[in-house]
Design an enzyme around this catalytic site. Sequence first.
Site, PDB file in Angstrom:
ATOM      1  CG  ASP A 362      -1.542   1.225   1.576  1.00  0.00           C
ATOM      2  OD1 ASP A 362      -2.198   1.736   0.664  1.00  0.00           O
ATOM      3  OD2 ASP A 362      -1.446   1.720   2.713  1.00  0.00           O
ATOM      4  CG  ASP A 564      -2.893   1.732   6.553  1.00  0.00           C
ATOM      5  OD1 ASP A 564      -3.738   0.843   6.325  1.00  0.00           O
ATOM      6  OD2 ASP A 564      -2.953   2.868   6.065  1.00  0.00           O
ATOM      7  CG  ASP A 568      -4.394  -1.052   3.125  1.00  0.00           C
ATOM      8  OD1 ASP A 568      -5.041  -0.626   2.161  1.00  0.00           O
ATOM      9  OD2 ASP A 568      -3.428  -0.461   3.629  1.00  0.00           O
TER      10      ASP A 568
HETATM   11  P1  ADP Z   1      -4.252   4.585  -0.196  1.00  0.00           P
HETATM   12  O1  ADP Z   1      -4.657   3.421  -1.016  1.00  0.00           O
HETATM   13  O2  ADP Z   1      -3.084   5.322  -0.816  1.00  0.00           O
HETATM   14  O3  ADP Z   1      -4.002   4.246   1.233  1.00  0.00           O
HETATM   15  P2  ADP Z   1      -7.030   5.541   0.201  1.00  0.00           P
HETATM   16  O4  ADP Z   1      -7.637   4.317  -0.355  1.00  0.00           O
HETATM   17  O5  ADP Z   1      -7.212   5.805   1.654  1.00  0.00           O
HETATM   18  O6  ADP Z   1      -5.466   5.676  -0.210  1.00  0.00           O
HETATM   19  O7  ADP Z   1      -7.632   6.804  -0.594  1.00  0.00           O
HETATM   20  C1  ADP Z   1      -7.505   6.899  -1.979  1.00  0.00           C
HETATM   21  C2  ADP Z   1      -7.754   8.303  -2.476  1.00  0.00           C
HETATM   22  O8  ADP Z   1      -9.086   8.705  -2.147  1.00  0.00           O
HETATM   23  C3  ADP Z   1      -6.859   9.325  -1.838  1.00  0.00           C
HETATM   24  O9  ADP Z   1      -5.636   9.439  -2.508  1.00  0.00           O
HETATM   25  C4  ADP Z   1      -7.698  10.596  -1.971  1.00  0.00           C
HETATM   26  O10 ADP Z   1      -7.542  11.114  -3.260  1.00  0.00           O
HETATM   27  C5  ADP Z   1      -9.107  10.096  -1.825  1.00  0.00           C
HETATM   28  N1  ADP Z   1      -9.592  10.239  -0.440  1.00  0.00           N
HETATM   29  C6  ADP Z   1      -9.784   9.265   0.449  1.00  0.00           C
HETATM   30  N2  ADP Z   1     -10.255   9.748   1.613  1.00  0.00           N
HETATM   31  C7  ADP Z   1     -10.335  11.079   1.464  1.00  0.00           C
HETATM   32  C8  ADP Z   1     -10.754  12.165   2.317  1.00  0.00           C
HETATM   33  N3  ADP Z   1     -11.170  11.992   3.576  1.00  0.00           N
HETATM   34  N4  ADP Z   1     -10.720  13.406   1.806  1.00  0.00           N
HETATM   35  C9  ADP Z   1     -10.312  13.607   0.546  1.00  0.00           C
HETATM   36  N5  ADP Z   1      -9.912  12.652  -0.285  1.00  0.00           N
HETATM   37  C10 ADP Z   1      -9.914  11.390   0.143  1.00  0.00           C
HETATM   38 MG    MG Z   2      -3.876   3.396   3.172  1.00  0.00          MG
END
Ligand code: ADP
Ligand code: MG
Length: 670
Positions: A362, A564, A568
């Site tokens: 991730d 994390d 995930d």
């Molecule tokens: P990763 O897979 O990198 O851990 P996430 O799955 O948590 O990321 O989120 C993917 C994308 O969704 C983020 O890069 C962001 O663009 C958007 N996103 C998620 N949660 C939020 C939030 N609370 N506010 C704004 N954008 C968000």
């Molecule tokens: Mg993440």
Amino acid sequence: MLNVSTTFNIQHSTFNIQHSTLQRRPTMSTLSHTQTKDRPGLRLQLNDEFIEPLFVALTLAGIAAGLITEQLGAPAGVHLAVNLATYVVGGFYAVRAIIAALRERTIEVDLLMVIAALGAAYVDAWTEGAILLFLFSLSNVLQGYAMRRTERAISSLMELRPDTVTIRRGEQIVEMALDEVQVGDVVLLRPGDRVPLDGKIQRGSANFDESAITGESMPVQRGEGAAVLAGTLNINGALDMLVTKPASESTLARIITMVSEAQSRKASTQSFLDRAEQYYAMGVIVSVLLFITLVPSIFGVPFSENFYRGMVLLTVASPCALVISVPAALLSAIANAARKGVLFKGGAHLEELSKVKVIAFDKTGTLTFGHPELTDVLPQPGVSAEDLLAAVARAEQPSEHPIARAIMAYANAQGLSPAEPEQFAAVTGMGVRASWDGEETLVGTPRLMAQAGVDVPAEMLAEMDRLADEGRGTVLLARRGDRWLGMVTVMDRERPDAAEKLVALRAAGIERIVMLTGDNARVAEAMGRRLGIDEVHAGLLPEDKLRLVEELGAKYGPVAMVGDGVNDAPALAAASSGIAMGAAGTDAALETADIVLMSDDLGAIGYAVSLSKRTQRVVWQNIAFAMAVVVVLVISTLTIGVPLPLGVVGHEGSTILVVLNGLRLLAYRG
Ligand code: ADP
Ligand code: MG
């Protein structure tokens, strides 16, 4: 054969973990456990630790006495009495184990040994039978001693818990037992004190040595409001700490439980061997019976000579070394890892990890620090930066996402303290939808907008791509009602050692490294190129990550997923090895993963992979060696003939060697 069952008796009742690693005698140990609890003076277990070696010594003395009475030509009755006494002390523990096992309808190798010794007595080879019992019980004592070393990793973790804690209650300062401290109490910590419970610093700041929990040796500075974990060391501060969890639920308590559970959980090789042992032992008994009864009539060998040979066969064919070969290696490896802040939730996970070909990461919080910061506020024409920020911050106010926290931190620094929105929904992997004053505000990815049924203007999309190409980090769109407010960019710093640690992973035998992220493809691909990652999949939702983990598994073989542990979780569960990183203090991560890295050091992954491979090698070395010794001794017994004492030496010697070979893993440095 193995007689390792240790009970940790810690003063705090919440901490009475019954640890029974190689516990082949559950009934006995349970008994002693309850006894120690009720009557602290009576410690059957402790006694065993002293009496068993004493019995071994007595057996040796008995053998000597037997030889002397024989030399002196003592009356037959005296000679017999000495021999019987020797058998009793020499066979006591073996018989006890056999009875406990038979109650559970299983056979222990001890049974084969005792039969062989009785058989030797039957053909009047008392001394040789006694030597068998002596060497067998000596070997058990040595094994028990050696295996207890692996348990010190856990008992040393327990020593990190002080007995009493200094508490401030109003004006009063009181000492109280750890168990009596309650959530909400304020603990006083002086320089050099171990943190007794999980808590939050209320006043003061200090450097903390967290190596006992995370394996990380660099001290870290923690100030007011920071969370601190039980078992870490306050190096230099005078602090007030607010207790946030009861003693039994602290991270340290959970680590201890987890490691002790891990040690009793069996790897598949081991459960296979345990089952095979039963059939094998039965097979040996039946074969030897046939050997004793059939051979004399078929080959015309004298009965007693052949019977003696049958008893040697029974001894050398016993699978003692085989039975201990796997646990000796796995327990040492689990203990070694625990000391470095890497928790394997069972021997099976060492086995799984050693087979992994692909590691999927991730991005957020794993390859990056996971503490993003807001870098740009980019309003649309006709919108002020203040209005954009105020709307975005209010919409994100209830969100727990690191991106939301970055936005809130920035807004607070600008003197904004936004109210809660009237309605709020987090859309996993996309962003947030929030409403107040009858209008909805959307903050997140183009996908979020698409889902809400709004088209993003082409020039905004082009602007997003341009910003991402500049490496400005994650770009979010903001829209309120039917009006575009603009964009904000959020930047998460890459771990400076990430590229280097990924190279080390390849050296440890990982063939393919993959990034799975919910972030923008351009941002992800730029990072993937910098870090030398083979495959980058961006714009993923949690269920996409799960699907990709399965696809990678089908394509390349066993996959480890590093995440994390919070959003995930499905992917961690789908991977053949789910690895949670930076788990100190996060409860969810401790639960979902197979392997937990307490620190957030990427290097721990390479260490875990190398350790698992080394462990598998030692396991197979042990199995091969144990089987080879059995084969050689059986063939020698059948052909040239082997005296019983020599057979026993070969057999027990190989058992000890296998244990020592496993213990080498305690010293593994990675
Ligand atoms: P990763 O897979 O990198 O851990 P996430 O799955 O948590 O990321 O989120 C993917 C994308 O969704 C983020 O890069 C962001 O663009 C958007 N996103 C998620 N949660 C939020 C939030 N609370 N506010 C704004 N954008 C968000
Ligand atoms: Mg993440």
